[in-house]
Design an enzyme around this catalytic site. Structure first.
Site, PDB file in Angstrom:
ATOM      1  N   SER A 130       1.224  11.771  -0.865  1.00  0.00           N
ATOM      2  CA  SER A 130      -0.225  11.948  -0.705  1.00  0.00           C
ATOM      3  C   SER A 130      -0.710  11.357   0.620  1.00  0.00           C
ATOM      4  O   SER A 130      -0.030  10.506   1.218  1.00  0.00           O
ATOM      5  CB  SER A 130      -0.935  11.223  -1.870  1.00  0.00           C
ATOM      6  OG  SER A 130      -2.326  11.190  -1.690  1.00  0.00           O
ATOM      7  N   ASP A 183       7.533   7.847  -4.179  1.00  0.00           N
ATOM      8  CA  ASP A 183       6.200   7.741  -4.774  1.00  0.00           C
ATOM      9  C   ASP A 183       6.344   7.585  -6.285  1.00  0.00           C
ATOM     10  O   ASP A 183       7.449   7.701  -6.830  1.00  0.00           O
ATOM     11  CB  ASP A 183       5.347   8.989  -4.434  1.00  0.00           C
ATOM     12  CG  ASP A 183       3.860   8.645  -4.313  1.00  0.00           C
ATOM     13  OD1 ASP A 183       3.285   8.145  -5.313  1.00  0.00           O
ATOM     14  OD2 ASP A 183       3.273   8.867  -3.246  1.00  0.00           O
ATOM     15  N   TYR A 205      -7.769  -6.694  -1.438  1.00  0.00           N
ATOM     16  CA  TYR A 205      -7.235  -5.688  -0.508  1.00  0.00           C
ATOM     17  C   TYR A 205      -7.032  -6.303   0.884  1.00  0.00           C
ATOM     18  O   TYR A 205      -5.990  -6.132   1.513  1.00  0.00           O
ATOM     19  CB  TYR A 205      -8.204  -4.501  -0.454  1.00  0.00           C
ATOM     20  CG  TYR A 205      -7.716  -3.323   0.345  1.00  0.00           C
ATOM     21  CD1 TYR A 205      -6.664  -2.534  -0.104  1.00  0.00           C
ATOM     22  CD2 TYR A 205      -8.320  -2.996   1.564  1.00  0.00           C
ATOM     23  CE1 TYR A 205      -6.233  -1.441   0.635  1.00  0.00           C
ATOM     24  CE2 TYR A 205      -7.889  -1.907   2.307  1.00  0.00           C
ATOM     25  CZ  TYR A 205      -6.843  -1.131   1.835  1.00  0.00           C
ATOM     26  OH  TYR A 205      -6.404  -0.049   2.567  1.00  0.00           O
TER      27      TYR A 205
HETATM   28  N1  NAD Z   1      -7.409   6.283   3.731  1.00  0.00           N
HETATM   29  C1  NAD Z   1      -7.900   5.281   4.418  1.00  0.00           C
HETATM   30  O1  NAD Z   1      -9.045   5.300   4.874  1.00  0.00           O
HETATM   31  C2  NAD Z   1      -7.057   4.052   4.659  1.00  0.00           C
HETATM   32  C3  NAD Z   1      -7.555   3.091   5.543  1.00  0.00           C
HETATM   33  C4  NAD Z   1      -6.811   1.961   5.790  1.00  0.00           C
HETATM   34  C5  NAD Z   1      -5.586   1.788   5.191  1.00  0.00           C
HETATM   35  N2  NAD Z   1      -5.121   2.716   4.330  1.00  0.00           N
HETATM   36  C6  NAD Z   1      -3.823   2.472   3.707  1.00  0.00           C
HETATM   37  O2  NAD Z   1      -2.984   3.571   3.955  1.00  0.00           O
HETATM   38  C7  NAD Z   1      -2.041   3.700   2.900  1.00  0.00           C
HETATM   39  C8  NAD Z   1      -2.066   5.133   2.385  1.00  0.00           C
HETATM   40  O3  NAD Z   1      -3.349   5.388   1.853  1.00  0.00           O
HETATM   41  P1  NAD Z   1      -3.890   6.850   1.560  1.00  0.00           P
HETATM   42  O4  NAD Z   1      -5.297   6.861   1.990  1.00  0.00           O
HETATM   43  O5  NAD Z   1      -2.927   7.847   2.076  1.00  0.00           O
HETATM   44  O6  NAD Z   1      -3.901   6.793  -0.038  1.00  0.00           O
HETATM   45  P2  NAD Z   1      -3.405   7.827  -1.145  1.00  0.00           P
HETATM   46  O7  NAD Z   1      -3.934   7.284  -2.418  1.00  0.00           O
HETATM   47  O8  NAD Z   1      -3.689   9.218  -0.744  1.00  0.00           O
HETATM   48  O9  NAD Z   1      -1.807   7.627  -1.114  1.00  0.00           O
HETATM   49  C9  NAD Z   1      -1.186   6.460  -1.553  1.00  0.00           C
HETATM   50  C10 NAD Z   1       0.089   6.867  -2.265  1.00  0.00           C
HETATM   51  O10 NAD Z   1       0.773   5.652  -2.652  1.00  0.00           O
HETATM   52  C11 NAD Z   1       1.338   5.877  -3.927  1.00  0.00           C
HETATM   53  N3  NAD Z   1       1.587   4.598  -4.598  1.00  0.00           N
HETATM   54  C12 NAD Z   1       0.684   3.733  -5.098  1.00  0.00           C
HETATM   55  N4  NAD Z   1       1.298   2.689  -5.676  1.00  0.00           N
HETATM   56  C13 NAD Z   1       2.639   2.904  -5.535  1.00  0.00           C
HETATM   57  C14 NAD Z   1       3.798   2.184  -5.923  1.00  0.00           C
HETATM   58  N5  NAD Z   1       3.704   1.028  -6.590  1.00  0.00           N
HETATM   59  N6  NAD Z   1       5.006   2.706  -5.613  1.00  0.00           N
HETATM   60  C15 NAD Z   1       5.118   3.890  -4.942  1.00  0.00           C
HETATM   61  N7  NAD Z   1       4.052   4.609  -4.542  1.00  0.00           N
HETATM   62  C16 NAD Z   1       2.834   4.120  -4.843  1.00  0.00           C
HETATM   63  C17 NAD Z   1       0.307   6.709  -4.672  1.00  0.00           C
HETATM   64  O11 NAD Z   1       0.868   7.380  -5.787  1.00  0.00           O
HETATM   65  C18 NAD Z   1      -0.146   7.672  -3.565  1.00  0.00           C
HETATM   66  O12 NAD Z   1       0.621   8.852  -3.552  1.00  0.00           O
HETATM   67  C19 NAD Z   1      -2.431   2.655   1.854  1.00  0.00           C
HETATM   68  O13 NAD Z   1      -1.623   1.507   2.040  1.00  0.00           O
HETATM   69  C20 NAD Z   1      -3.864   2.338   2.208  1.00  0.00           C
HETATM   70  O14 NAD Z   1      -4.223   1.037   1.810  1.00  0.00           O
HETATM   71  C21 NAD Z   1      -5.830   3.859   4.048  1.00  0.00           C
END
Ligand code: NAD
Length: 252
Positions: free
Chosen positions: A15, A36, A158
């Site tokens: 994702s 994942d 977080y």
């Molecule tokens: N989207 C944003 O604005 C943003 C900003 C800053 C940081 N981030 C960071 O970027 C990363 C990705 O975020 P995203 O926005 O793509 O989120 P998302 O929710 O689309 O994807 C995160 C993925 O991690 C998987 N996941 C969660 N827990 C897990 C585990 N224990 N083991 C394996 N997989 C696991 C979920 O199933 C999901 O597919 C995260 O670490 C998030 O904190 C995102």
């Protein structure tokens, strides 16, 4: 470092940022293993060159088995991109009482300990590969957040987890230098991924307006582009790079 004909592990690869990165690396000729949870993999699109592997990043056995699978790919494991993460919110004190300690622990467990677990087990496998130019073997890219530096109200867990990811970047790069493995962290601002799916259009427009330039949310492919740049740029190491349109988050 060239991406073609190498293996790569991308956590959270079903994702958002991980999904975009898995697709970008596969398009560059890597054999990608996208780790994942089962629930994430169920919804993931089929992408040529990407193999989904069910593994919880906090579980050493599951991650160890996934690393073994990647090592058996027939091309050397050279890249790890840690994108798995969760982002629940909660204040230290609210009308509902104190911050749930279990929730605090869970966020640290997935975002910080999960990142460390995958980095460590994958580095062990990468350290056994043949060296490239400059005795290089590979690169680990971790994902923090601008919340590591300007966390908002309700982001105490977080921000603590992402501050940990930012903080381990330099010592991890120093630890793994003798194995020829670089460690770089990306700290994204607000990127339009499923993690943001629950917010209203109005809130989303407000978020976009708060970015100085470009005045919009970031896109997952822009994260993936930076991940590719980091892999291909052999002199980037031990640094946290903000990817955020120069946003600095307000308290709320
Ligand atoms: N989207 C944003 O604005 C943003 C900003 C800053 C940081 N981030 C960071 O970027 C990363 C990705 O975020 P995203 O926005 O793509 O989120 P998302 O929710 O689309 O994807 C995160 C993925 O991690 C998987 N996941 C969660 N827990 C897990 C585990 N224990 N083991 C394996 N997989 C696991 C979920 O199933 C999901 O597919 C995260 O670490 C998030 O904190 C995102």
């Amino acid at each position: 470092m060239r991406i073609t004909d190498t293996a790569a592990i991308v956590t959270g690869g079903a994702s958002g940022l991980g999904g975009a990165t898995a697709a970008a690396l596969a398009a560059k000729g890597a054999r990608v293993f996208a780790l994942d949870l089962a629930g994430g993999i169920e919804k993931a699109p089929e992408v040529a060159g990407v193999t989904y592997v069910e593994a919880d990043v906090t579980d050493p056995e599951q991650v160890g088995a996934a690393v073994e699978q990647a090592t058996a790919a027939g091309v050397p494991l050279r890249t790890v991109v840690n994108c798995a993460g969760i982002g629940p919110s909660g204040r230290i004190l609210s009308r509902k009482g104190t911050h749930d300690l279990g929730l605090f622990r869970k966020v640290i467990e997935v975002n910080l300990i999960g990142t460390f677990n995958v980095m460590t087990l994958a580095a062990e496998a990468m350290a056994k590969t043949e060296t490239l130019e400059d005795d290089a073997r590979g690169v680990v890219i971790n994902t923090a957040s601008v919340a590591a530096f300007d966390g908002q109200i309700g982001q105490v867990a977080y921000s603590a987890s992402k501050g940990g990811v930012a903080g381990l970047t330099l010592p991890a790069a120093r630890d793994l230098a003798s194995q020829g493995i670089r460690v770089v962290t990306i700290a994204p601002g607000i990127i339009d991924t499923p993690m943001l799916a629950t917010v209203s259009d109005e809130f989303r427009a407000g978020l976009a307006a708060s970015v100085p330039f470009p005045k919009r949310l970031g896109r997952p492919d822009e994260y993936a582009q930076l991940a590719v740049d980091i892999i291909e740029h052999d002199y980037l190491n031990g640094e946290v790079i903000r990817l955020d349109g120069s946003i600095r988050m307000a308290p709320r």
